[in-house]
Design a protein around this motif. Structure first.
Motif, short mmCIF file in Angstrom:
data_model
loop_
_atom_site.label_atom_id
_atom_site.label_comp_id
_atom_site.label_asym_id
_atom_site.label_seq_id
_atom_site.Cartn_x
_atom_site.Cartn_y
_atom_site.Cartn_z
N TYR A 134 91.40 -3.81 -50.53
CA TYR A 134 91.09 -2.83 -49.49
C TYR A 134 89.59 -2.57 -49.46
CZ TYR A 134 91.39 1.84 -47.19
OH TYR A 134 91.27 2.92 -46.37
N CYS A 139 87.46 0.49 -43.05
CA CYS A 139 88.72 1.05 -42.53
C CYS A 139 88.46 2.09 -41.44
CB CYS A 139 89.50 1.67 -43.68
SG CYS A 139 90.98 2.53 -43.15
N ILE A 140 89.16 1.94 -40.32
CA ILE A 140 89.02 2.92 -39.22
C ILE A 140 90.21 3.88 -39.18
CG2 ILE A 140 87.54 1.47 -37.76
CD1 ILE A 140 90.23 0.79 -36.21
N ARG A 141 91.01 3.85 -40.22
CA ARG A 141 92.14 4.78 -40.36
C ARG A 141 93.10 4.72 -39.17
NH1 ARG A 141 89.05 10.14 -42.26
NH2 ARG A 141 87.41 9.37 -40.90
N LEU A 154 96.05 3.49 -39.34
CA LEU A 154 97.39 3.72 -39.92
C LEU A 154 98.36 2.55 -39.75
CD1 LEU A 154 98.01 7.43 -38.76
CD2 LEU A 154 96.80 6.65 -40.81
N ARG A 155 97.90 1.47 -39.15
CA ARG A 155 98.82 0.35 -38.91
C ARG A 155 99.40 -0.21 -40.21
NH1 ARG A 155 95.14 -0.56 -34.73
NH2 ARG A 155 96.02 -1.29 -32.76
N CYS A 156 98.53 -0.40 -41.20
CA CYS A 156 99.00 -1.02 -42.45
C CYS A 156 100.03 -0.13 -43.12
CB CYS A 156 97.84 -1.32 -43.38
SG CYS A 156 96.84 0.11 -43.78
N MET A 197 93.58 4.90 -47.19
CA MET A 197 94.78 4.35 -47.83
C MET A 197 94.58 4.15 -49.33
SD MET A 197 96.77 4.10 -45.36
CE MET A 197 96.32 4.69 -43.73
N CYS A 254 95.64 -5.74 -39.79
CA CYS A 254 94.49 -4.83 -39.78
C CYS A 254 93.52 -5.27 -38.68
CB CYS A 254 93.79 -4.83 -41.13
SG CYS A 254 92.31 -3.79 -41.08
N PRO A 255 93.20 -4.38 -37.74
CA PRO A 255 92.40 -4.79 -36.59
C PRO A 255 90.93 -5.03 -36.93
CG PRO A 255 92.86 -2.44 -36.48
CD PRO A 255 93.63 -2.98 -37.65
N ALA A 282 89.86 -5.07 -42.71
CA ALA A 282 89.49 -4.26 -43.86
C ALA A 282 90.33 -4.59 -45.09
CB ALA A 282 89.62 -2.78 -43.52
N ILE A 283 91.24 -5.55 -44.93
CA ILE A 283 92.08 -5.95 -46.06
C ILE A 283 92.00 -7.46 -46.22
CG2 ILE A 283 94.43 -5.92 -47.01
CD1 ILE A 283 94.99 -3.64 -44.90
S1 SF4 Z 1 95.10 -1.38 -40.84
FE1 SF4 Z 1 93.01 -1.64 -41.57
S2 SF4 Z 1 91.82 -0.18 -40.40
FE2 SF4 Z 1 93.95 0.38 -40.13
S3 SF4 Z 1 94.28 1.95 -41.72
FE3 SF4 Z 1 94.87 -0.03 -42.59
S4 SF4 Z 1 93.03 -0.77 -43.62
FE4 SF4 Z 1 92.41 0.87 -42.25
#
Ligand code: SF4
Ligand SMILES: Cc1ncc(C[n+]2csc(CCOP(=O)(O)OP(=O)(O)O)c2C)c(N)n1
Ligand code: SF4
Ligand code: SF4
Ligand SMILES: [Mg+2]
Lengths: 325, 287
Positions: free
Chosen positions: B228, B233-235, B237-239, B256, B273-274, B277-278
């Protein structure tokens, strides 16, 4: 596609509490697990869940262990509609307010459970029926069901010399249930987050018979990479292999419409279960989809150009984790 | 297929042999068994093997879940897939066995690029039995896997067996701790409160009932680990939403935190993750 930079609005207010917790035994990347977990999350702690014979029973609750933090019940394969009817009656009698939800597979809903499902829908029982559709009988080793799409390989529709894969088109179960004139019918995809949450919340807030039909990718059954389930569901919608809509008190409404139709080969190409598909079968499937598209979105659509891409096979494990055993 | 390859090898070495699977739930990660029986005379028994001379364990976390060494004969031997040495293993109270261990998952990833450890474990097995020599096992593996999966895969599997044979450590494993089995506990229907199918409880040190699956640390299945990069990360929440295993905790500030006790390494979080960030990093890590 969704705008890339914005946080997903619908997810903000979803609880951090899980009702289906970690430690369950689903395959890595299982679409069933994502869907069941998130439906239970939105429904919350005042929920009781019934699951008939299917992957979900086996991976989430092998007595006396359970991954559910809410009461869980399991009986026979064919009777989801009947069991949740009885559960709701018992709760009503005891004066307990609870969401009674049945989560059955496609085999358990399209085929063997259809009679009990139709009965419960017709009586307008006050329950939520969730069909977790992975398009075959996965728990027993990938046999075809009436939810299996045209052309797909399963162990009972093998890719032989004469015939390659399933010869029938997928049955439209959501339409059948909607014909029972129930309060709510909706289709869900794991890739359409906000849409998913809205529909489950709406189902939760209503009473009477509510039906949620979810397309849930299966790693060994679809012969896909464990990481691709969500992306594949997105492609299913963009190609018309899956459509997102709801029918509320008899009024149908499309909840998401792709800007343009992608060729079906974009969807097929990521899945080993379509690896053998011939050009002729692709054409058959594509024109069937165009007909569906018109019926669904109310507009003619031009057939997009299909290109069959063959992936190179590497070590020959072809993404099937069971292959090497 | 590995049990069959072992039986093939035994036949090549002049024995009689049979091999067969156990039919159970077909799920990746679900415990499965396969059997092989080897004798110098014609084999007439057709049953499953209940009292093995040798047990090959493809996933060491099974010691916590299943009675893996049940029925193992006096003087029986073990081959276990684990980075641990035999002395460091806990195999269940009252058992002691000459044991070979090797990190077959690492070897399989290196030679096959997939964490399929069965052929590597045949190599480990060869260190604790002398009925079938490793060379014969390699021949049988090459032929059987080659036939099914192509010559390259056949050779890769044979080399997997050799590497594991070469790298295995032999010692004595024993059990000090009683491993209570959840399945032994069966409450009668009248012991259950109305409205629940089963209450939460801890019986013999085993958690049972609602939510008790938590004690299955499915992080053991992982062969690839998400990394991570919080600064990206733009938070969105998708992941967090899409993890099938609820292995991502959404913190109060909507950043996260990964729970590596449960993450199976499927890679969905990284795939969706758009903002990338992962990253998925090969191997079993915790960070
Ligand atoms: S999918 Fe990527 S950008 Fe979105 S919350 Fe998870 S780590 Fe962050
Ligand atoms: C009456 C009956 N027939 C057959 C079975 C065996 N069986 C258990 S699970 C299953 C497959 C279920 O398929 P589906 O409903 O699609 O769920 P999935 O396994 O795909 O999750 C079958 C055939 C059974 N339990 N009961
Ligand atoms: S077989 Fe398919 S549906 Fe069943 S647990 Fe595995 S991925 Fe999920
Ligand atoms: S790799 Fe899979 S199991 Fe692990 S956190 Fe990501 S989505 Fe969850
Ligand atoms: Mg199914």
């Amino acid at each position: 596609m969704t705008s890339v930079r914005s946080p997903v609005a619908g997810l903000r207010n979803v609880s951090r509490e899980d009702m289906l917790v970690h430690g369950h035994g689903a395959c890595p990347g299982c679409g069933y697990a994502v869907t069941a977990r998130n439906i239970a999350k939105v429904l919350g702690p005042q929920t009781v869940v019934y699951v008939p014979a299917s992957c979900l029973t086996v991976f989430s609750a092998t007595y006396p262990k359970s991954a559910w933090r809410i009461p869980f019940l399991y009986t026979a394969f064919e009777n989801t509609g009947a069991i949740i009817t009885g559960l709701k009656a018992a709760y009503r009698r005891r004066g307990i307010e609870a969401n009674v939800v049945g989560m059955a597979g496609d085999g358990g809903s399209f085929d063997i459970g259809l009679q009990a499902l139709s009965g419960a829908a017709e009586r307008n029982e006050d329950v939520i029926y969730v069909c977790l559709d992975n398009e075959a009988y996965m728990n027993t080793g990938i046999q075809r069901s009436s939810a299996t799409p045209f052309g797909a390989w399963t162990t009972t529709t093998p890719a032989g010399l004469e015939i390659q894969g399933n010869r029938r088109f997928k049955k439209d179960l959501a339409a059948i249930v909607a014909q029972h004139d129930v309060p709510y019918v909706a289709t869900l995809s794991v890739a359409h987050f906000t849409d998913f949450v809205k529909k489950v919340e709406k189902a939760k807030s209503m009473s009477g018979f509510r039906f949620l039909h979810c397309l849930t990718p299966c790693i060994p059954g679809w012969r896909i990479e464990p990481s691709r389930g969500v992306s594949i569901d997105r492609l299913a919608v963009e190609t018309g292999m899956w459509t997102l809509y709801e029918v509320e008190h008899g009024v149908p409404r499309v909840t998401y419409r792709p800007r343009k139709m992608l060729p079906v080969t974009e969807y097929l190409g990521l899945q080993g279960r379509f690896k053998h598909i011939s050009e002729e079968d692709v054409r058959t499937l594509q024109s069937w989809l165009c007909r569906k598209w018109k019926a669904h979105y109310g507009e003619e659509v031009e057939e997009p150009p299909c290109v069959i891409a063959r992936k190179d096979e590497g070590l020959g494990h072809d993404g099937d984790p069971l292959h090497g055993l | 297929m590995a049990a069959q390859a072992l039986a093939d090898a035994a036949v090549r070495a002049g024995h009689h042999a049979q091999a067969f699977p156990y039919f159970g739930a077909e799920r990746r990660g679900a415990p499965v068994q396969a059997f092989a029986r080897i004798d110098s005379r014609k084999i007439r028994v057709k049953s499953q093997v209940y009292e093995p001379d040798l047990v090959v364990v493809l996933d060491a976390s099974l010691f916590e879940l299943e009675p893996v060494t049940e029925g193992l004969k006096e003087g029986g031997r073990l081959a276990v897939n684990t980075p641990l040495r035999p002395e460091e293993l806990e195999i269940g109270e009252g058992t002691e066995a000459v044991t070979a261990t090797a990190d077959a998952t690492a070897i399989a990833l290196q030679t096959l690029k997939v964490p399929i450890v069965n052929t590597a474990m045949l190599g480990v097995l060869c260190r604790v039995q002398d009925l079938v020599p490793i060379e014969t096992v390699m021949e049988a593996v090459q032929e059987r896997f080659g036939e099914k999966l192509g010559a390259i895969a056949g050779r890769a599997n044979a080399s997997s067996a050799w590497k594991a044979y070469d790298g295995a450590v032999v010692g004595v494993a024993s059990g000090k701790r009683r491993i209570a089995r959840a399945k032994e506990w069966r409450p009668a229907w009248h012991e259950m409160p109305a409205g629940t199918s089963l209450p939460s409880a801890t019986i013999d040190g085993v958690e049972v009932g609602p939510g008790s699956a938590r004690t299955n640390l499915t992080g053991e299945w992982r062969w690839s680990t998400p990394f991570y990069k919080k600064d990206r990360c733009i938070r969105c929440l998708r992941c967090w939403w899409s993890c099938p295993d609820a292995a991502i905790d959404r913190l109060d500030d909507d950043y996260m935190r990964w729970n590596f006790d449960y993450c199976k390494g499927c890679g969905i979080c990284a795939d969706i993750c758009p903002v990338s960030a992962i990253d998925m990093i090969k191997g079993v890590h915790r960070w």
